[in-house]
Every structure is written in structure tokens, then in C-alpha cells.
Design an enzyme around this catalytic site. Structure first.
Site, PDB file in Angstrom:
ATOM      1  N   GLY A  29       0.852  -1.178   0.000  1.00  0.00           N
ATOM      2  CA  GLY A  29       0.000   0.000   0.000  1.00  0.00           C
ATOM      3  C   GLY A  29       0.887   1.227   0.000  1.00  0.00           C
ATOM      4  O   GLY A  29       2.098   1.132  -0.236  1.00  0.00           O
ATOM      5  N   ALA A  32       3.115   0.768   3.472  1.00  0.00           N
ATOM      6  CA  ALA A  32       3.755  -0.462   3.937  1.00  0.00           C
ATOM      7  C   ALA A  32       3.696  -1.563   2.887  1.00  0.00           C
ATOM      8  O   ALA A  32       2.923  -1.490   1.936  1.00  0.00           O
ATOM      9  CB  ALA A  32       3.046  -0.933   5.203  1.00  0.00           C
ATOM     10  N   VAL A  34       3.305  -5.858   2.752  1.00  0.00           N
ATOM     11  CA  VAL A  34       2.819  -6.947   3.598  1.00  0.00           C
ATOM     12  C   VAL A  34       3.303  -8.280   3.033  1.00  0.00           C
ATOM     13  O   VAL A  34       3.126  -8.558   1.839  1.00  0.00           O
ATOM     14  CB  VAL A  34       1.274  -6.928   3.696  1.00  0.00           C
ATOM     15  CG1 VAL A  34       0.780  -8.035   4.605  1.00  0.00           C
ATOM     16  CG2 VAL A  34       0.788  -5.562   4.193  1.00  0.00           C
ATOM     17  N   LYS A  49       3.363  -6.899   8.267  1.00  0.00           N
ATOM     18  CA  LYS A  49       3.256  -5.604   7.593  1.00  0.00           C
ATOM     19  C   LYS A  49       4.486  -4.780   7.970  1.00  0.00           C
ATOM     20  O   LYS A  49       4.722  -4.518   9.156  1.00  0.00           O
ATOM     21  CB  LYS A  49       1.966  -4.910   8.044  1.00  0.00           C
ATOM     22  CG  LYS A  49       1.673  -3.623   7.310  1.00  0.00           C
ATOM     23  CD  LYS A  49       0.225  -3.190   7.540  1.00  0.00           C
ATOM     24  CE  LYS A  49      -0.099  -1.912   6.793  1.00  0.00           C
ATOM     25  NZ  LYS A  49      -1.497  -1.529   6.898  1.00  0.00           N
ATOM     26  N   ASP A 145     -11.501   4.707   6.374  1.00  0.00           N
ATOM     27  CA  ASP A 145     -10.978   4.359   5.050  1.00  0.00           C
ATOM     28  C   ASP A 145     -11.546   3.008   4.617  1.00  0.00           C
ATOM     29  O   ASP A 145     -10.829   2.160   4.085  1.00  0.00           O
ATOM     30  CB  ASP A 145      -9.447   4.328   5.098  1.00  0.00           C
ATOM     31  CG  ASP A 145      -8.814   4.340   3.698  1.00  0.00           C
ATOM     32  OD1 ASP A 145      -9.491   4.816   2.753  1.00  0.00           O
ATOM     33  OD2 ASP A 145      -7.673   3.877   3.553  1.00  0.00           O
TER      34      ASP A 145
END
Ligand code: ATP
Length: 456
Positions: A29, A32, A34, A49, A145
Site C-alpha cells: 500500500g 507499507a 505486507v 506488515k 478508510d
């Protein structure tokens, strides 16, 4: 297998902190990456993460803010439909969140593959979503979000809400959401405005942000997408998109049942004051079809005393590296774990756990107070006043066989004076050690020395 703890991105086969064997990249993302990983001792799969640059001050990087928000939020939440945070590890250059693995991947991909989902499946997933969101709100966490990319699935196809990097947290002592840094968040969210409530876009939130209503709007957009396979509000021109969102005008596909249409319209109500709330959703005919209060209660049930991948119950766990780092006064990482208040305190004692808990009981009883042990091994004691009101919570963690960390939470008022005048002096005794450590890294290295595992 090579050991790693920081520096280069963890490559497959590397072992992180002597505990997690790193596997493939699961996703990335803005803040970060993962990775799939395996807990070496138990063989269980986890998701790790990885946030870069934890020492950059908050606000300097996407990661700087979001990992603090995410840890603070996830530490409050234990719910079957919210990704569980197992532990937090840190190295010189990175912070690692060890998370429950959602083996089924992103819900978004499932919708993309199938075009849209059948109505019964939409209902099952939407109920799980609403239970997770309602539970988070009850714990003072507003996600802000919510979108299909942040909804993951487990191997049974059940929902796991993830990515709390934009979450707002309400502190227990206030009615407003903390960490609501208005413009910064609004600016950031404009990157993916299709799910954002109109009042957030117009900044009406300032001073009186209703995070619960804004999350409900996003749940409405998600329900629409699951059923339709496309977004309710879409336009390549941002201003036109905003206009559509303000008006709340959307068109459901022809296969949408009348009851589902009505619920979507009540969720996508541009006026937050009249938008449907969780209570309204529970009474809604589409949501409530063949669904009773017991099923809702079961969905809302927080997970029991969940275990980390090693199978250790939480109240028994030894402190991990990050817990220790958080004690360092040289680097203020305490907000990662809890809201800093004058009602909380931590210190270390050169005594084993049992003798500290025994002493607490003796002194408490001498004051005519009930001292209740929580957890089978008495690692946490709650001190209650004569009418059963909460005064103090004392958590006791073994650091080594003879060194123990004591964490206190006071009720304020009566709890404060009881602690300052009676229990504190009796408990601390002459051997209170300040956990003074000059820096983050020194603590990490100390753990390395103590455990022999490689941190860097
Ligand atoms: P954003 O850009 O929204 O801030 P982020 O940097 O916070 O994202 P996430 O959305 O949490 O990162 O994770 C990125 C991707 O990694 C997810 O879309 C998902 O594919 C994968 N992922 C995240 N958490 C897990 C998990 N617990 N189990 C399996 N996959 C995961």
C-alpha cells in the site's frame, strides 16, 4: 535460512527476529508492504506488515502517522471480523506488525472475478462488515478508510476488516475523536474519494466530526459495489465526482431487490443527520431477513482471550522487543500502545511476579478493598472499592525470572489517592528501578544480548 531484523526488505526464507520465516509479498500500500510469514515455533501462517523509517517524526511520511494509528486502533480491537494484531516488532530501520493472515485475499478481487456478488452473499458479508464497524465504534475506533481493498477474506470466505492506518480514536475521557488532523487526513483521502462521505469532503466535520456516520456512508458504497460490481459515484473529473457524491444520486442495477435499494438509499443519504445508523440497520428488512438478535450478539462477540501464533494466552505473554522499547523514556513510543494519560504509569521491580501480586492483595485487603485476579495465573489484578467501583488495574509482566514490569491504570480521583498514598509506596518498596535507556536501538540491542536472536 538467514537471520534478519531490518535493513534490506525481508526476502523469502529469511527469519525475522529468530521467530518468523518470511515468505512472498502479499500486497503493498502507500505506507507499507505486507508479506506472508510462518511462525517458526508453531508453523502457523501470519502476515507481516513492514513500515519503513519508524524514527521519522509523525507527519513526515505516510508510514510515520499510519503505523501509530494502526497499532493504537488494533490494540483496542478483538473481533472475529477484524484482522488481529499479534505482536509488534521493531528494528533500527523498520516497524513490523505481525497480523492474522487473511488467506482468502482481497474481497475486491473476488468482486472483480465474479462481476458482482449474489444478494445472499452480499447480505452475509455486509452483516459481518456492520458487526465489525459497530464493534469498532463501541471501542472508540472510527476506520475512515473503508473500501473493498481494505476488506480481506479468510479461508472460509469470511470478512476481515484491515488497514486502520487512517483510524480516528476517541480517548476514554473525551467524546471527540483524537488524531483527527482534519486537513491532512482529508487531503490524503482525496486520493480515493469514491468512498468518502460528502460531509468529509466538505470539511463540515471540523469540530464535530461524526466518524460513525461517515463510516456508515462508506459501508453503503461497499454494499453498492458488492451488489453492482461498480461504484455508485464515478467520474474522471474530480469536481463532477464530488457533485455526484454531494447529491447522493446513484442508480442500482436492475437485479437489485426493492428492499436492498431502500437500504442502499438510506446509507447513501448525503445528510449525516438523517443517514441510517447501526440501530436502524438492525431493524432494516433486508438486513434483518432470517436474522435474529442472538445471531447479531454472536457476530458482535469479541474474541476471547486470543492467543498469539505461539499459542500463548495474552495475559501470560512475555514482553516482546517492542514492549521493551516502549518503556524507553529516551524515545516516546508510548502512544503506540495506549493514550498517554496521567492515570497510567509503568515501572519495574526487581521481584518475581507472584510476590508482587501477593503484596498487592495484602495491602489492598488491609485497606478494606477487594482485589480480584483476572486471568488464571493472576498476572492482572483489579482493585475495587467497597461498592464494587473500579479503582485500579495492575498488570504484571515477567521481564526475567527476577525482574518484573508493573503497569498501573487508575480511575482518577479515589484511584489516584489510593495509589499515591497507600498502594504505590507499599508496592514499589525500596527496589523500584527506573527503566532508563538512552535510545531505541540500545533497547533493541539489549534484547539481542538477552535472547541471542539477531536484531540487525
Ligand atoms: P494503504 O495504501 O491503504 O495505506 P497500506 O500501506 O496500509 O495501504 P494495507 O492495505 O494494509 O497497506 O496492505 C496492503 C495489501 O497487503 C492489502 O491490500 C492486502 O492485499 C495485503 N494484506 C494486508 N494485510 C493482510 C493480511 N492480514 N493478510 C493477508 N494479506 C494482507
Amino acid at each position: 535460512m538467514t537471520e534478519t531484523g531490518g535493513g534490506a526488505p525481508p526476502s523469502p526464507g529469511k527469519v525475522l527476529f529468530g521467530k518468523y520465516e518470511m515468505g512472498r509479498l502479499l500486497g503493498r500500500g502507500a505506507s507499507a508492504k505486507v508479506y506472508h510469514a510462518r511462525h517458526c515455533a508453531s508453523g502457523l501462517g501470519v502476515a507481516v506488515k513492514v513500515f519503513p523509517n519508524p524514527r521519522r517524526p509523525a507527519g513526515c511520511s505516510a508510514a510515520g502517522d499510519s503505523f501509530i494509528r494502526e497499532i493504537s486502533a488494533l490494540r483496542r480491537l478483538r473481533h472475529p471480523h477484524i484482522v488481529r494484531l499479534h505482536e509488534v516488532l521493531a528494528s533500527r530501520s523498520k516497524v513490523y506488525l505481525v497480523l492474522e493472515l487473511a488467506k482468502g485475499g482481497e474481497l475486491f478481487s473476488r468482486v472483480e472475478e465474479r462481476g458482482h456478488l449474489p444478494e445472499d452473499l452480499c447480505r452475509r458479508l455486509f452483516r459481518q462488515l456492520v458487526s465489525a464497524v459497530a464493534y469498532s465504534h463501541s471501542r472508540g475506533v472510527f476506520h475512515r478508510d473503508l473500501k473493498p481493498e481494505n476488506l480481506l477474506l479468510d479461508e472460509a470466505g469470511d470478512l476481515k476488516v484491515s488497514d486502520f492506518g487512517f483510524a480516528a480514536l476517541r480517548s476514554s475521557s473525551s467524546s471527540s475523536a483524537d488524531g483527527d488532523d482534519g486537513d491532512l487526513l482529508l487531503h490524503t483521502q482525496c486520493g480515493t474519494p469514491a468512498y468518502v462521505a460528502p460531509e468529509v469532503l466538505t470539511k463540515k466535520m471540523t469540530g464535530g466530526y461524526d466518524g460513525a456516520k461517515a463510516d456508515m456512508w462508506s459501508c453503503g458504497v461497499i454494499l453498492f459495489v458488492l451488489n453492482a460490481g461498480y461504484l455508485p459515484f464515478n467520474d474522471p473529473n474530480l469536481m463532477s465526482l464530488y457533485r455526484k457524491i454531494y447529491r447522493g444520486y446513484h442508480r442500482c442495477p436492475r437485479w437489485t431487490s426493492p428492499n436492498l435499494r431502500r437500504l442502499i438509499a438510506r446509507l447513501l443519504d448525503p445528510n449525516p443527520a438523517t443517514r441510517i445508523s447501526v440501530d436502524g440497520i438492525l431493524r432494516d428488512p433486508w438486513f434483518a431477513k432470517d436474522f435474529d438478535a442472538d445471531q447479531w450478539t454472536a457476530l458482535m462477540q469479541p474474541r476471547g482471550d486470543a492467543t498469539d501464533p505461539s499459542g500463548k494466552p495474552h495475559h501470560r505473554r512475555e514482553l516482546n522487543a517492542f514492549d521493551l522499547i516502549s518503556f524507553s523514556p529516551g524515545l516516546d513510543l508510548s502512544p503506540l500502545f495506549e493514550e498517554a494519560t496521567s492515570d497510567r504509569e509503568r515501572f519495574a521491580l526487581a521481584e518475581p511476579v507472584d510476590s508482587i501480586v501477593d503484596r498487592l492483595e495484602q495491602v489492598g485487603r488491609a485497606q478494606g478493598l477487594a482485589v480480584r485476579r483476572e486471568g488464571e495465573n493472576g498476572f492482572c489484578a483489579v482493585v475495587e472499592g467497597q461498592k464494587g467501583d473500579f479503582l485500579l488495574r495492575v498488570e504484571v509482566y515477567p521481564l526475567t525470572a527476577s525482574l518484573t514490569v508493573v503497569a498501573i491504570e487508575r480511575s482518577g480521583g479515589a484511584g489516584e489517592s489510593l495509589w499515591n498514598e497507600k498502594l504505590g509506596p507499599a508496592l514499589r518498596g525500596p527496589v523500584n528501578l527506573a527503566l532508563e535507556t538512552p535510545s531505541f536501538i540500545t533497547e533493541a540491542e539489549r534484547i539481542h544480548d538477552a535472547t541471542g536472536s539477531s536484531m540487525e
